[in-house]
Structure formats: structure tokens, C-alpha cells
Design a protein around this motif. Structure first.
Motif, PDB file in Angstrom:
ATOM      1  N   SER A  24       6.497  17.670  16.193  1.00  0.00           N
ATOM      2  CA  SER A  24       6.065  16.908  15.063  1.00  0.00           C
ATOM      3  C   SER A  24       6.649  15.360  15.404  1.00  0.00           C
ATOM      4  N   ARG A  35       6.138  11.621   6.525  1.00  0.00           N
ATOM      5  CA  ARG A  35       4.674  10.924   6.682  1.00  0.00           C
ATOM      6  C   ARG A  35       3.583  10.754   5.347  1.00  0.00           C
ATOM      7  N   TYR A  43      18.530  18.712  19.960  1.00  0.00           N
ATOM      8  CA  TYR A  43      19.567  19.555  20.023  1.00  0.00           C
ATOM      9  C   TYR A  43      20.529  19.707  21.187  1.00  0.00           C
ATOM     10  N   ARG A  47      19.592  15.258   7.879  1.00  0.00           N
ATOM     11  CA  ARG A  47      19.507  15.205   9.227  1.00  0.00           C
ATOM     12  C   ARG A  47      20.248  16.394   9.845  1.00  0.00           C
ATOM     13  N   LYS A  48      21.440  16.552   9.366  1.00  0.00           N
ATOM     14  CA  LYS A  48      22.082  17.648  10.215  1.00  0.00           C
ATOM     15  C   LYS A  48      21.685  19.256  10.000  1.00  0.00           C
ATOM     16  N   GLU A  49      20.878  19.198   9.090  1.00  0.00           N
ATOM     17  CA  GLU A  49      19.863  20.579   8.862  1.00  0.00           C
ATOM     18  C   GLU A  49      18.756  20.308   9.723  1.00  0.00           C
ATOM     19  N   GLY A  50      18.380  19.490  10.127  1.00  0.00           N
ATOM     20  CA  GLY A  50      16.987  19.216  11.031  1.00  0.00           C
ATOM     21  C   GLY A  50      15.912  18.343  10.581  1.00  0.00           C
ATOM     22  N   LEU A  54      13.598  16.495  17.884  1.00  0.00           N
ATOM     23  CA  LEU A  54      13.773  17.690  16.805  1.00  0.00           C
ATOM     24  C   LEU A  54      12.683  18.766  16.853  1.00  0.00           C
ATOM     25  N   SER A  55      11.507  18.327  17.046  1.00  0.00           N
ATOM     26  CA  SER A  55      10.213  19.169  16.990  1.00  0.00           C
ATOM     27  C   SER A  55       8.906  18.308  17.374  1.00  0.00           C
ATOM     28  N   ASP A  87      10.184  21.197  10.962  1.00  0.00           N
ATOM     29  CA  ASP A  87       9.427  21.166  12.247  1.00  0.00           C
ATOM     30  C   ASP A  87       8.020  20.484  11.671  1.00  0.00           C
ATOM     31  N   GLY A  88       8.110  19.241  10.732  1.00  0.00           N
ATOM     32  CA  GLY A  88       7.121  18.484  10.556  1.00  0.00           C
ATOM     33  C   GLY A  88       6.529  18.966   9.148  1.00  0.00           C
ATOM     34  N   PHE A  91      12.828   9.509   2.977  1.00  0.00           N
ATOM     35  CA  PHE A  91      13.420  10.732   2.414  1.00  0.00           C
ATOM     36  C   PHE A  91      12.914  11.176   1.123  1.00  0.00           C
ATOM     37  N   GLN A 147      13.517  15.614  10.225  1.00  0.00           N
ATOM     38  CA  GLN A 147      13.000  14.716  11.315  1.00  0.00           C
ATOM     39  C   GLN A 147      13.053  13.135  11.079  1.00  0.00           C
ATOM     40  N   GLY A 148      13.497  12.973   9.679  1.00  0.00           N
ATOM     41  CA  GLY A 148      13.923  11.586   9.309  1.00  0.00           C
ATOM     42  C   GLY A 148      12.515  11.095   8.576  1.00  0.00           C
ATOM     43  N   LEU A 149      11.397  10.976   9.450  1.00  0.00           N
ATOM     44  CA  LEU A 149      10.234  10.663   8.953  1.00  0.00           C
ATOM     45  C   LEU A 149       9.783  11.612   7.627  1.00  0.00           C
ATOM     46  N   GLU A 201      21.054  12.181   2.837  1.00  0.00           N
ATOM     47  CA  GLU A 201      20.225  11.841   4.286  1.00  0.00           C
ATOM     48  C   GLU A 201      21.147  12.657   5.353  1.00  0.00           C
ATOM     49  N   PHE A 207      12.423   6.105  14.334  1.00  0.00           N
ATOM     50  CA  PHE A 207      13.508   6.394  13.384  1.00  0.00           C
ATOM     51  C   PHE A 207      14.863   5.888  13.691  1.00  0.00           C
TER      52      PHE A 207
END
Lengths: 396, 396
Positions: free
Chosen positions: B228, A191, B235, A182-185, B225-226, A253-254, A201, A187-189, A178, B200
Motif C-alpha cells: 500500500s 489516505r 522490516y 509506527r512500531k506496530e506497523g 511496510l506494505s 497493510d493499507g 494519524f 504506514q504513517g499515511l 505515533e 513520509f
């Protein structure tokens, strides 16, 4: 941070309007986060009113400035009170709609009642089936996002080799992965549309814990950390000679992709290795069927028949009593989009632009589980694979 | 992994039955994850039927064995189809209910419609207000869980000092803290009841990004982050001499606490430092008011008046146009429980067992934000503080 292009948004609402006209809907009101993101490019709090003809009106309670920055639609207007909706519509030249589509699969009863009051004469219908049909066909823009998510999940997957150690817990491994995500972007969620559907995740677990069934509509369940969220990684220690499952959703990006790979320290039994090879065969069978363009329901039936033939009638896609009735699922903004490669989806045909995860998995009770999962999409010229991590069993 | 004691479950449903009798409800049907966890000790997929008198019946679709292991109620029975519900009730000696309470604030319209079909003669009412009233008063068992969550969030907070570096992004810092939280047993999920409400872990952001408003019903927003998921860490690089906000929800065995602390590298301006001290004054004012036992609405009004007097009319609890109408919120299984220390909660009085977060915060547009947040609970002998990390500004 990408902003959804205005041309992309226009293409999306026009496709929805096409379905609306066919169904006799005068308007669709979009309220739920995932659908808002898809049709507006943001999720600022408000109503998106899509008339059957003409440009949508995004009425925003909070935060209006931000909605104006992030949303490529022309009409982004302030929204104060529910009772103002008719006058906002009139100001844009739209009459009161006689038939309205809303997201009745996710909209809470009390929330919906407020709209019934604002439009006392209107007939309401569930708009979710047509919303899902529009969202099901991904554009080139969306496929690029999925490709980025596939890169991300590959970086997560490559990390396993560095951190997997005998004696660490499933939670320890999950936390490491995880962190990379996260470091790679990410969003955590992740959906999920289904009521009460929730995921974190993905699922990282080893040996017996992977074979524990739970409430969630996935082939494997897991103990989890507590009865409050009893799925996925728990406190089991990872031992030698058992499969470690890394089922992880990348998110860029979602946009979500889903991938599962198997690892082990030491070796895996011949039964496990054969199980894994058999799941690869089922994946290959799916890939073989796609060019014939049967329905998703038929692909499900054929792959299920092969699983039975291979001897997994009681253990394929979950152990007996907890088996799920799908082998794959569409995904994009949500992890449970159309199409479903599932029992009963005989009317849903294959179309270019569909993106889906396919995840044949088999449970060996008291021992563990193995399987494979990749995310694919369909083009005019055939099936393309998005997730690309090595499909070799990784034995450390 | 704790299992909710059977005595605890019994106490909970009996309190609900007391409210049901007062409201003339024959039954309440519980379906939503957070409420299921509270009343059954698990969240296995099914219906919990609570009659106004007698023992509840938990009808479980998946996974029944697991529900039987995790749930301390006597009647945990298999559940196949909706139409079987009346016969299951009859088997337990319960007649068809004439008035039924359901969670109408969270239950999707389509989902609810299935229950209307099963009970065509029944009147349905919203049970959420009474469910929330029961859940609002925490038992000693629940306070212990909150104490464990407070320990966890303190360990997260102590980690900031080790990892905070000039030039790292807000996301880098968030990822480090989330990693600690997970290793300490945080389930990942922060449950929020509100429709479209999602969070989150909390919000970790620095300087200007903390002052960016967004859709979420929190005093501070963040870029995210986005588009979304446009809240929380983004960042932005952390610079010297700006406030870094660590607003983090600890979670132990499903129970949440909320805490906010401020950090900086270098120094903070006098205006920021005064702002922080003023927020501490508002916290002190709340603590002073509690023994007088006014309503939560009145505590809100008094604290708001103090914020105005201190010069923050346009910047307290968000910048002008994005200010929220609360200073605190109850919490437990969800982050948005009763009581709300909010405008309009004049009828909600203080009662022993209430747990809540109090979070006075102030925005300095284009510069950042500061504030404090702690989780408290009420006892017969007064206010107790659960979160305990040092309230000194941490200047590195």
C-alpha cells in the motif's frame, strides 16, 4: 507483508465491470494511488485499464518488476509513452473505447487532458461513484485487515495510560502514540480522498484546544503546530480535570480504522461526563436503528434529532458555525469512503460488507470536547464492532 | 507559531500580479493547500482571488474566524456558495475576469468544472508555472524558516548515533527518528505537489533494501511496510558492514529542508567508501559550477557527465531501468518546487533566493546505496549551505 490475493482482485474488477456495463462504459482507467492499490494490489506508477469485459491491463512505467511481483493480475506490461496506449490495447485484443470512466474527483485537469488527447473520439465520464460503490463493500479478506488495524489502535490506546502526564503538551502525547503506531506497523499515511484533505494519524488534543475549529471536515479541529497544518495536536499543556481526546486512525497493510477515546487526569465535570454519556446514547441509538435497515441519511437524521433532544443543537459535531453535516464515514483504504452517515444520504441503503466509523462528539466552548468513535461493519446477521478499546472514561 | 507577516504576503501577491500582467491574466484563483499557505499564511478552506491589480480577496468557507486571525490580508470574507463569487467580486469593485489562471496541475477535473460554470465567459489557463516561479525565490523570512528546519534535521541526524543498533529493523530506526522530529515540532506532513506524490518524513533504510526500486520519483526506493505504501523503511534488520541511509526532510512552520547522511556499524567496503567519496566529488562539482551561473539543466548535464566518468553510468541516481532524470530539486512549502536540477531545465537560470536540495546517490545492486544530500540557497554573493550535519561517514 500481505499480497492481495489474485482471486480478491478478480472479484473486485468483476464487480466494477458489472457497474460499467450498467452505465454503458466501455472502459475505466484507474490512476490514483488508493484505487490502484485496491484494484492491483500495488501502487506502482502506471495506468490500470479495465475493459467492460475481459481481463484488465496494468501498464507500468515504474517499477515494472516490482509491479509484477506485487500485483496478482495476469497482464502487467511495460508502459513508455501515453501515445502507446492504443497499441497496447490492440495487442490485448481490445478496441478503442468509445466511453471511458476516469477518477474525475481526484484527477488533475492537466493530467486528464493527456487522456483526452490519446482518445480524441471518446466520451469521458466520472467513474468515481462506481469505484466507490465497489470499494464500499468489504470482503472477508478486507475485514481481517480492519481487525488487525483495530488491534493496532487498541495497543496505541493502551499506551495513553502509561505516558499521559500533567504538564506534557498535546504534541508530546501525540508523538508517544505515533511512535507506538509506527512500531506496530502503521504506514504513517492516512489516505484521504477529498481535494486538499490531509490528516496525520488523527487528532490528539486536550481541553480548550479540542474545541478550536479549523478547515478540516471533522467535528473537532485543534490548533496544530503551525498555520501550515492547523489541525490536531499543538503546544497546549495538558492540565488536570480536562478531557484529553485520542482520535487515532490505525492502519494495517493499507487498511484504516478510526477510534476515539477520552482520558483525563483528576476528574471531569458532571457536564462533561453527562456529555460523554449522551454521546454513548447516540451511538446506542445508531446500533438500535441498523437492524431496521433504513438509509444512512435516515440514521443520520434520527441520531441528529436525539442530539438536539439532549440539548446539543448548537454544539453537536462541532461548535455553531463549524458543525459538520455527518456523524460517520465509511473507511478502508481511505478515511473518507462510502457510506457517509450524513445529511442527504437518503438513497444509500445499508448493505452487508459496509465498514464505517461512527463518531458522535460534542463541543463545550472554552472547556473542551468529548465523544466516542468506533469502527463497525455490517454482516448478513447484523452489526459488528471492529474497534474494541474500553469505552469507560479513563480517569487517571 | 509564526504568522506570515502582512508585508511578506503583499510582496508575494505583487510578484504574482507582475507575472499575471505579462501573461494577460485578469485574475488567479488559488485553491490548493500549499499555495493557499504561501499566499494567505493559512490554509482555511476557501478561494483566494488575486486580481491583476488591487488587493486579493480571501473568501473563506471554514473557518472564517481562524482565517481572520491567521491571515494578514486585508480582505478575508465569508464564503457560502460558488454562485456568490461574482457578487463578492463586485462588492470589492472587481469586474468579472475574462482570463483566469488556476492551478491546473493539481486541481481535480470536477472541482475545476464548478469554476467554469461560475465564469462561463472566461478563458482558463494554467497558473501553476507562474505560481511556482514566484514561490521559487525565497525571501529572508523564508530562509530563516529553512534554517530552523536545518537545525531540526541536524538534531534528528545526531540521534542516529544514540539509537542505531545491529538487529534493529529499518522501521525501528525510522520510528526513533520520526519521534525526535515530532518532538522538535515537525508537522508530520511532507507536502509533495506531483499527482500521487506522497512521502513520509523521508527514507530510512539499510543495505539491500535501499537498492530496491519503486514507483516514487526518488533515486532510492525501499521496500516499505506494505504494498500500500511501498517506499522507505521496511522490516529489514540492520546488519554490520552495510550502509544505513538517513534521508530525512526537516519541517519548520511548513518549510522543508532535505538531508541525507550515511551510517554503518562495523565498516564499509572500499567500493562503498569510494562511491561515497565520488558522490561528494559530484556535490563539489555542482558548487564549483554555480558561480559560473549556467542553467540548472547544464549543471545537471555536467554533474551527470562526471558521474559517468567516475564509472556510474548504470547506477547513478538509481539502478539501470529505475534511474531518475534529476540530481536535485527546489523545495520550501513543497518538496518538489522549482528549480529542478534536471534534464531539460536548460532555460531555467540561477537566481538569488532559489533554495534547492542536491542529492547525488549511487546504487550497488544487492549491496546497498550511498550518497549525500544537502539543502542550499543562492544569494547575490554565492551559494550558501543550509543543512550542516557532518559529512563524514559515521561508522559506529
Amino acid at each position: 507483508m500481505r499480497l492481495t490475493p489474485a482471486t480478491e482482485l478478480e472479484h473486485r474488477y468483476k464487480k466494477l465491470q458489472h457497474h460499467m456495463a450498467a452505465q454503458g462504459l466501455d472502459a475505466v482507467i484507474i490512476l490514483q494511488n488508493a484505487d490502484l492499490f485496491y484494484f492491483t494490489g500495488t501502487i506502482q506508477n502506471g495506468n490500470l485499464y479495465i475493459p467492460v469485459e475481459g481481463e484488465p491491463v496494468y501498464m507500468v512505467r515504474k517499477d515494472l518488476m516490482r509491479a509484477r511481483m506485487e500485483c496478482g493480475l495476469k497482464n502487467v506490461v511495460p508502459f513508455g509513452s501515453m501515445k502507446d496506449i492504443p497499441s497496447v490495447l490492440a495487442a490485448h485484443g481490445y478496441p478503442l473505447p468509445a466511453s471511458i470512466g476516469m477518477e474525475l474527483d481526484v484527477l488533475p485537469v492537466n493530467f486528464f487532458a493527456r487522456y483526452e488527447k490519446v482518445f480524441p473520439e471518446a466520451r469521458f465520464r466520472d467513474a468515481t461513484p462506481i469505484v466507490r460503490k465497489v470499494r464500499m463493500i468489504k470482503s472477508h479478506y478486507e475485514i481481517h485487515l480492519l481487525q488487525d488495524a483495530a488491534e493496532q489502535v487498541d495497543r496505541v490506546n493502551r499506551r495513553v495510560r502509561d505516558v499521559l502526564r500533567e504538564g506534557m503538551t498535546d504534541l508530546d502525547l501525540a508523538a508517544e502514540l505515533e511512535y507506538v503506531a509506527r512500531k506496530e506497523g502503521h504506514q504513517g499515511l492516512v489516505r484521504m480522498r477529498a481535494f486538499n484533505g490531509v490528516m496525520f494519524f488523527g487528532h490528539v488534543f486536550s481541553g480548550t484546544d479540542a474545541a478550536v475549529p479549523t478547515y478540516v471536515d471533522t467535528p473537532l479541529g485543534g490548533m496544530g503546530l503551525s498555520t501550515s497544518f492547523s489541525q490536531g495536536a499543538g503546544y497546549k499543556r495538558i492540565e488536570r480535570n480536562e478531557p484529553v481526546i485520542v482520535d487515532f486512525a490505525g492502519c494495517c497493510d493499507g487498511y484504516l480504522v478510526d477510534q476515539t477515546r477520552i482520558f483525563a487526569i483528576g476528574h471531569l465535570s458532571d457536564r462533561m461526563k453527562k456529555g460523554y454519556d449522551d454521546m454513548l446514547k447516540i451511538q446506542a441509538r445508531m446500533m438500535e436503528l441498523v437492524p431496521e435497515r433504513p438509509s444512512w441519511g435516515l440514521i443520520y437524521e434520527e441520531c441528529l434529532a436525539l442530539a438536539f433532544k439532549l440539548g446539543y443543537a448548537d454544539t453537536f459535531m462541532g461548535n455553531k458555525g463549524a458543525q459538520v453535516s455527518f456523524i460517520g464515514h465509511g473507511l478502508g483504504v481511505e478515511i473518507d469512503e462510502y457510506p457517509f452517515i450524513a445529511k442527504g444520504f437518503d438513497d444509500m441503503v445499508l448493505e452487508p460488507g459496509m465498514a464505517f466509523a461512527f463518531e458522535p462528539k460534542v463541543v463545550f466552548v472554552g472547556e473542551g470536547a468529548v465523544g466516542i468513535e468506533n469502527t463497525f461493519y455490517l454482516t448478513e446477521s447484523g452489526l459488528k464492532q471492529l474497534t474494541f478499546s474500553s469505552e469507560e472514561l479513563t480517569i487517571l
